[in-house]
Design a protein around this motif. Structure first.
Motif, PDB file in Angstrom:
ATOM      1  N   ILE A 187       0.842  -1.199   0.000  1.00 53.62           N
ATOM      2  CA  ILE A 187       0.000   0.000   0.000  1.00 53.62           C
ATOM      3  C   ILE A 187       0.877   1.249   0.000  1.00 53.62           C
ATOM      4  CG2 ILE A 187      -1.979   1.107   1.079  1.00 53.62           C
ATOM      5  CD1 ILE A 187      -2.458  -1.459   2.606  1.00 53.62           C
ATOM      6  N   ALA A 188       1.931   1.218   0.812  1.00 54.14           N
ATOM      7  CA  ALA A 188       2.770   2.412   0.958  1.00 54.14           C
ATOM      8  C   ALA A 188       3.437   2.793  -0.357  1.00 54.14           C
ATOM      9  CB  ALA A 188       3.832   2.170   2.029  1.00 54.14           C
ATOM     10  N   LEU A 189       3.757   1.787  -1.199  1.00 51.55           N
ATOM     11  CA  LEU A 189       4.397   2.096  -2.479  1.00 51.55           C
ATOM     12  C   LEU A 189       3.494   2.971  -3.335  1.00 51.55           C
ATOM     13  CD1 LEU A 189       6.086  -1.291  -3.273  1.00 51.55           C
ATOM     14  CD2 LEU A 189       7.194   0.900  -2.869  1.00 51.55           C
ATOM     15  N   GLY A 190       2.193   2.642  -3.357  1.00 49.96           N
ATOM     16  CA  GLY A 190       1.257   3.459  -4.133  1.00 49.96           C
ATOM     17  C   GLY A 190       1.209   4.880  -3.602  1.00 49.96           C
ATOM     18  N   TYR A 191       1.163   5.017  -2.268  1.00 47.64           N
ATOM     19  CA  TYR A 191       1.157   6.346  -1.658  1.00 47.64           C
ATOM     20  C   TYR A 191       2.370   7.142  -2.086  1.00 47.64           C
ATOM     21  CZ  TYR A 191      -2.508   6.613   1.879  1.00 47.64           C
ATOM     22  OH  TYR A 191      -3.691   6.734   2.523  1.00 47.64           O
ATOM     23  N   THR A 192       3.517   6.495  -1.962  1.00 55.71           N
ATOM     24  CA  THR A 192       4.751   7.230  -2.123  1.00 55.71           C
ATOM     25  C   THR A 192       4.999   7.572  -3.588  1.00 55.71           C
ATOM     26  OG1 THR A 192       6.794   7.335  -0.889  1.00 55.71           O
ATOM     27  CG2 THR A 192       6.641   5.554  -2.464  1.00 55.71           C
ATOM     28  N   MET A 193       4.581   6.677  -4.516  1.00 52.68           N
ATOM     29  CA  MET A 193       4.759   6.988  -5.933  1.00 52.68           C
ATOM     30  C   MET A 193       3.884   8.156  -6.352  1.00 52.68           C
ATOM     31  SD  MET A 193       5.395   3.296  -7.712  1.00 52.68           S
ATOM     32  CE  MET A 193       3.857   3.356  -8.472  1.00 52.68           C
ATOM     33  N   VAL A 194       2.614   8.116  -5.905  1.00 54.87           N
ATOM     34  CA  VAL A 194       1.717   9.224  -6.247  1.00 54.87           C
ATOM     35  C   VAL A 194       2.234  10.510  -5.627  1.00 54.87           C
ATOM     36  CG1 VAL A 194      -0.563  10.146  -5.772  1.00 54.87           C
ATOM     37  CG2 VAL A 194      -0.325   7.841  -6.634  1.00 54.87           C
TER      38      VAL A 194
ATOM     39  N   VAL B  67      14.278  13.868  14.631  1.00 47.05           N
ATOM     40  CA  VAL B  67      15.705  13.697  14.374  1.00 47.05           C
ATOM     41  C   VAL B  67      16.013  13.953  12.896  1.00 47.05           C
ATOM     42  CG1 VAL B  67      17.625  12.095  14.510  1.00 47.05           C
ATOM     43  CG2 VAL B  67      15.866  12.061  16.263  1.00 47.05           C
ATOM     44  N   LYS B  68      15.195  13.359  12.021  1.00 48.37           N
ATOM     45  CA  LYS B  68      15.402  13.556  10.579  1.00 48.37           C
ATOM     46  C   LYS B  68      14.107  14.086   9.975  1.00 48.37           C
ATOM     47  CE  LYS B  68      17.815  12.091   7.720  1.00 48.37           C
ATOM     48  NZ  LYS B  68      18.585  11.629   6.596  1.00 48.37           N
ATOM     49  N   PRO B  69      13.986  15.408   9.840  1.00 47.10           N
ATOM     50  CA  PRO B  69      12.691  15.997   9.482  1.00 47.10           C
ATOM     51  C   PRO B  69      12.143  15.564   8.125  1.00 47.10           C
ATOM     52  CG  PRO B  69      14.191  17.664  10.287  1.00 47.10           C
ATOM     53  CD  PRO B  69      14.996  16.423  10.116  1.00 47.10           C
ATOM     54  N   THR B  70      12.931  14.941   7.269  1.00 46.00           N
ATOM     55  CA  THR B  70      12.368  14.500   5.990  1.00 46.00           C
ATOM     56  C   THR B  70      12.371  12.980   5.875  1.00 46.00           C
ATOM     57  OG1 THR B  70      14.551  14.922   5.055  1.00 46.00           O
ATOM     58  CG2 THR B  70      12.883  16.574   4.652  1.00 46.00           C
ATOM     59  N   GLY B  71      12.288  12.303   6.999  1.00 43.98           N
ATOM     60  CA  GLY B  71      12.227  10.856   6.972  1.00 43.98           C
ATOM     61  C   GLY B  71      13.611  10.229   6.929  1.00 43.98           C
ATOM     62  N   LEU B  72      13.631   8.894   7.089  1.00 40.71           N
ATOM     63  CA  LEU B  72      14.914   8.202   7.220  1.00 40.71           C
ATOM     64  C   LEU B  72      15.843   8.436   6.041  1.00 40.71           C
ATOM     65  CD1 LEU B  72      14.239   4.674   8.766  1.00 40.71           C
ATOM     66  CD2 LEU B  72      15.547   6.576   9.705  1.00 40.71           C
ATOM     67  N   LEU B  73      15.317   8.290   4.815  1.00 42.09           N
ATOM     68  CA  LEU B  73      16.172   8.387   3.646  1.00 42.09           C
ATOM     69  C   LEU B  73      16.063   9.740   2.954  1.00 42.09           C
ATOM     70  CD1 LEU B  73      15.659   4.887   2.007  1.00 42.09           C
ATOM     71  CD2 LEU B  73      17.297   5.583   3.726  1.00 42.09           C
ATOM     72  N   GLY B  74      15.169  10.609   3.469  1.00 38.37           N
ATOM     73  CA  GLY B  74      14.923  11.878   2.783  1.00 38.37           C
ATOM     74  C   GLY B  74      16.144  12.786   2.836  1.00 38.37           C
ATOM     75  N   LYS B  75      16.333  13.529   1.748  1.00 31.60           N
ATOM     76  CA  LYS B  75      17.432  14.491   1.739  1.00 31.60           C
ATOM     77  C   LYS B  75      16.888  15.846   2.165  1.00 31.60           C
ATOM     78  CE  LYS B  75      20.610  12.475  -1.491  1.00 31.60           C
ATOM     79  NZ  LYS B  75      19.722  11.408  -2.041  1.00 31.60           N
TER      80      LYS B  75
ATOM     81  N   ALA C 202       0.046   2.918   6.193  1.00 29.23           N
ATOM     82  CA  ALA C 202       0.921   2.873   5.024  1.00 29.23           C
ATOM     83  C   ALA C 202       1.457   4.271   4.726  1.00 29.23           C
ATOM     84  CB  ALA C 202       0.159   2.338   3.819  1.00 29.23           C
ATOM     85  N   PHE C 203       0.606   5.256   4.904  1.00 33.33           N
ATOM     86  CA  PHE C 203       1.037   6.636   4.699  1.00 33.33           C
ATOM     87  C   PHE C 203       2.137   6.989   5.703  1.00 33.33           C
ATOM     88  CE2 PHE C 203      -0.106  11.196   5.734  1.00 33.33           C
ATOM     89  CZ  PHE C 203       0.750  11.710   4.787  1.00 33.33           C
ATOM     90  N   VAL C 204       1.907   6.577   6.969  1.00 40.56           N
ATOM     91  CA  VAL C 204       2.929   6.802   7.991  1.00 40.56           C
ATOM     92  C   VAL C 204       4.230   6.128   7.580  1.00 40.56           C
ATOM     93  CG1 VAL C 204       3.586   6.229  10.352  1.00 40.56           C
ATOM     94  CG2 VAL C 204       1.318   7.099   9.887  1.00 40.56           C
ATOM     95  N   ALA C 205       4.102   4.902   7.035  1.00 34.23           N
ATOM     96  CA  ALA C 205       5.302   4.175   6.603  1.00 34.23           C
ATOM     97  C   ALA C 205       6.035   4.959   5.523  1.00 34.23           C
ATOM     98  CB  ALA C 205       4.903   2.802   6.082  1.00 34.23           C
ATOM     99  N   ALA C 206       5.256   5.515   4.581  1.00 39.01           N
ATOM    100  CA  ALA C 206       5.879   6.262   3.486  1.00 39.01           C
ATOM    101  C   ALA C 206       6.608   7.494   4.021  1.00 39.01           C
ATOM    102  CB  ALA C 206       4.821   6.660   2.470  1.00 39.01           C
ATOM    103  N   VAL C 207       5.972   8.195   4.976  1.00 39.16           N
ATOM    104  CA  VAL C 207       6.602   9.387   5.545  1.00 39.16           C
ATOM    105  C   VAL C 207       7.834   9.012   6.359  1.00 39.16           C
ATOM    106  CG1 VAL C 207       6.268  11.315   7.117  1.00 39.16           C
ATOM    107  CG2 VAL C 207       4.435  10.631   5.615  1.00 39.16           C
TER     108      VAL C 207
ATOM    109  N   ALA D 189       9.773   3.829   1.444  1.00 36.22           N
ATOM    110  CA  ALA D 189       8.467   3.248   1.767  1.00 36.22           C
ATOM    111  C   ALA D 189       8.620   1.808   2.216  1.00 36.22           C
ATOM    112  CB  ALA D 189       7.545   3.343   0.558  1.00 36.22           C
ATOM    113  N   LEU D 190       9.510   1.066   1.554  1.00 34.34           N
ATOM    114  CA  LEU D 190       9.711  -0.335   1.935  1.00 34.34           C
ATOM    115  C   LEU D 190      10.240  -0.442   3.354  1.00 34.34           C
ATOM    116  CD1 LEU D 190      11.306  -2.028  -1.174  1.00 34.34           C
ATOM    117  CD2 LEU D 190       9.003  -2.192  -0.292  1.00 34.34           C
ATOM    118  N   ILE D 191      11.299   0.337   3.635  1.00 30.08           N
ATOM    119  CA  ILE D 191      11.887   0.281   4.978  1.00 30.08           C
ATOM    120  C   ILE D 191      10.841   0.670   6.016  1.00 30.08           C
ATOM    121  CG2 ILE D 191      13.639   1.276   6.484  1.00 30.08           C
ATOM    122  CD1 ILE D 191      15.403   1.594   4.036  1.00 30.08           C
ATOM    123  N   GLY D 192      10.146   1.785   5.749  1.00 27.94           N
ATOM    124  CA  GLY D 192       9.135   2.254   6.692  1.00 27.94           C
ATOM    125  C   GLY D 192       8.088   1.191   6.948  1.00 27.94           C
ATOM    126  N   ALA D 193       7.606   0.560   5.877  1.00 29.04           N
ATOM    127  CA  ALA D 193       6.528  -0.421   6.028  1.00 29.04           C
ATOM    128  C   ALA D 193       6.990  -1.610   6.873  1.00 29.04           C
ATOM    129  CB  ALA D 193       6.068  -0.898   4.659  1.00 29.04           C
TER     130      ALA D 193
END
Lengths: 294, 319
Positions: free
Chosen positions: A21-28, A280-288, A228-233, A243-247
């Motif tokens: 589910i999170a993949l769809g969220y994050t791609m859109v 700690v990381k305001p744009t998520g784990l992998l966000g730049k 799933a949205f939380v996972a994506a964020v 999204a995968l790691i988060g989920a």
């Protein structure tokens, strides 16, 4: 030790479903910066299509899965065409409200036609409901199937996004839609395709949940959609590996907290971890962290 | 004189609405059913106006307003259940607002460095955590919630608090700190470079918004004498956001109009319970597709704006 491994297996199955589910969220989100709140309901429709394929049309698991993915693809593209495309140049919050409207329409249309009651999937084949034992850890065949199908679908997605021309177009549009248009990419088609892929994955998740938990209802999409949205964020929204790691983190966390006997606190713990990660990381784990220029 | 007349007009208008409704209640034109709708409208107005301060005027996307509301609801509910007096009721409203404001401050400070959707999901998380806590606290009776608190809210209190909130927030927005909020919304970097403390402005918006959110929760619990954690879930936050966006981000009168309109639509759809939410969803989609800036955009419905609608010769006759 067995207990821990057991919970890891359960967490991975749960995480796989969140990941789809999170993949769809994050791609859109990556492509049009929209939190597509209707995505959880596409997943719900997928579960219902799977249910009716199995009961009314007596299909097997694989056929039902493919049917649900096909129907959800059409549904996702239609939603984008009718509800989101006219708002391409509107403020993002207006599109968000539209997405909430679409979500309400899907939920309550299903409720109108099929009632609010919980339905259970028909019994699965002997292989699907079987299980095996590895050093005291009971693994259900179903869990293997769920994790296997999810990983396969994610690999296919990764191939499409990284290796094909349409995938390149998707990445280009998500970087800069205007520049992509100038390079001769059909932006509208690319966005439709993104919705198609995301919705197909959500449809697959719906059928897998139906088979795994054996109960579906018209409002079942709300909470997993939110998770799933939380996972994506959590992983950095717009990023497929994020999204995968988060989920998987959320899936493992939830089963872990429940296994320790704090299931009432489960959702609270998930959100608390999310907030700590964001602080700690305001744009998520992998966000730049991109600096805003004036 | 020129400044006093519009003020006088506003005072008269505010009093007139109160007196007309009061008269209708006394003569029985407004029955209990309509009164329930009116309570819902007033609570929603307070919630929407206070969320509009955060999301519409300061530009901070919040999906957790129901969390603040639940704090006020539980504070007022618990206080009036143990001390069923007027004083406890008023104290409960203020304390509920104050606790919500403190939580808004505590939550706001670390999370405000987040932007846009990350902030939205953090506020959503905060509201969910508050809900889970209320589910598990020993004194809140879990998922069943609290019931049977005495009803102190009547039309007079309701109107005083609703009109008071709208007037206070609209005046606040014309003050120096209020202007700072709008400056931060327009461009945070530009605002900082002319000396606006953006973090302070954002925190202030959250604190003030949370206070009035808590107040609305207190009024709600005292009128409906039944609250449970699930009433203040994600769906409630979304409902409030819908009112704000439908009315127009950055328009207080828009929030008021949208709160009234949505409640009226909702009660008109009461006879068709199955299709109600479908139609509601359709309305949202249609309004947003054809009017993405909301009903009012960021304009206000003021007396001078209304006068412009009048025929020309009428306009001349007035100062």
């Amino acid at each position: 030790m067995e207990e821990v491994l057991q919970q890891v297996i359960n967490g991975l199955s749960q995480g796989s479903i969140y990941a789809l589910i999170a993949l769809g969220y994050t791609m859109v989100y990556g492509i049009i910066q929209l939190i597509n709140f209707a995505h959880g309901d596409v997943y719900m429709i997928g579960a219902f299509v799977g249910y009716f394929s199995m009961t009314s049309f007596h299909m097997g698991f694989v056929e039902a899965l493919i049917t649900a993915m096909a129907v959800c693809t059409v549904l996702g593209v239609t939603i984008e065409r009718i509800a989101y495309r006219p708002l391409r140049n509107s403020p993002r919050i207006a599109v968000l409200i539209t997405a909430i409207g679409v979500s309400l329409i899907l939920e309550y249309t299903m409720m109108y036609f099929f009632g609010a009651s919980v339905r259970s999937y028909p019994p699965q084949s002997a292989f699907m409901s079987g299980s095996f034992n590895v050093h005291g850890v009971v693994i259900k065949n179903m869990q293997v199937v769920i994790i296997g199908i999810s990983v396969t679908l994610m690999l296919i997605l990764q191939y499409i996004v990284k290796r094909t021309k349409v995938g390149k177009a998707m990445r280009a549009v998500s970087q800069d839609a205007e520049a992509a248009r100038l390079m001769g990419i059909n932006v509208d088609t690319t966005i439709s395709l993104t919705f198609a892929l995301g919705s197909a994955l959500a449809g697959a998740a719906g059928v897998l949940v139906g088979v795994y938990y054996n109960s579906i209802n018209p409002l079942m999409g709300i909470m997993p959609g939110l998770k799933a949205f939380v996972a994506a964020v959590f992983g950095g929204i717009g990023l497929i590996p994020g999204a995968l790691i988060g989920a998987y983190v959320i899936g493992l966390l939830e089963t872990g907290v429940a296994a320790l006997g704090y299931s009432l606190f489960r959702d609270g713990v998930v959100f608390a971890v999310l907030i700590i990660v964001l602080i700690v990381k305001p744009t998520g784990l992998l966000g730049k962290n991109t600096k805003e220029k004036v | 004189m020129a400044r006093i007349l519009p003020l006088l007009a506003k005072v008269v208008a505010v009093l007139a609405v109160y007196l007309v409704v009061q008269a209708m209640i006394m003569t029985g034109v407004v029955d209990d059913y309509i009164l329930i709708t009116m309570v819902t409208i007033c609570v929603n107005i307070i919630l929407a106006v206070s969320l509009n301060l955060i999301t519409g005027f300061t530009g901070q996307f919040s999906l957790g307003h129901a969390g603040f509301m639940s704090i006020g609801a539980y504070t007022t509910g618990l206080l009036t259940m143990h001390y069923p007096t007027w004083w406890a009721f008023l104290l409960g409203l203020l304390a509920g607002g104050a606790i919500a404001a403190i939580i808004g401050f505590l939550v706001g400070l670390p999370t405000l460095r987040l932007r846009g959707d990350y902030l939205a999901i953090a506020t959503l998380g905060m509201a969910e955590i508050i809900r889970v806590l209320f589910l598990n606290f020993p004194f809140t009776n879990g998922a069943a919630g609290l019931s049977g608190m005495p009803r102190f809210v009547n039309w007079t209190w309701l109107y005083v608090f609703t009109a008071g909130t709208v007037i206070l927030i609209s005046n606040f927005l014309r003050s120096m700190p209020g202007r700072n909020l709008i400056a931060v919304r327009e461009d945070e970097i530009a605002a900082s470079s002319i000396g606006v403390n953006a973090v302070r402005a954002k925190t202030l918006a959250f604190v003030v918004g949370a206070f009035f959110g808590g107040l609305a929760g207190g009024l709600y619990s005292s009128y409906f004498y039944f609250i449970k954690p699930d009433l203040f879930g994600f769906q409630k936050s979304i409902d409030i956001l819908i009112i704000v966006v439908l009315g127009g981000l950055g328009s207080l009168t828009g929030s008021v109009i949208a709160a009234i309109l949505l409640a009226v639509i909702s009660s008109l759809l009461q006879p068709f319970p199955e299709l109600r939410m479908v139609i509601y969803g359709l309305i949202l989609v249609v309004v947003m597709v054809f009017r993405p800036q909301g009903l009012m955009g960021d304009r206000e419905l003021t007396f001078s704006a209304m006068r412009r609608l009048l025929p020309h010769r009428w306009r001349e006759a007035r100062p």
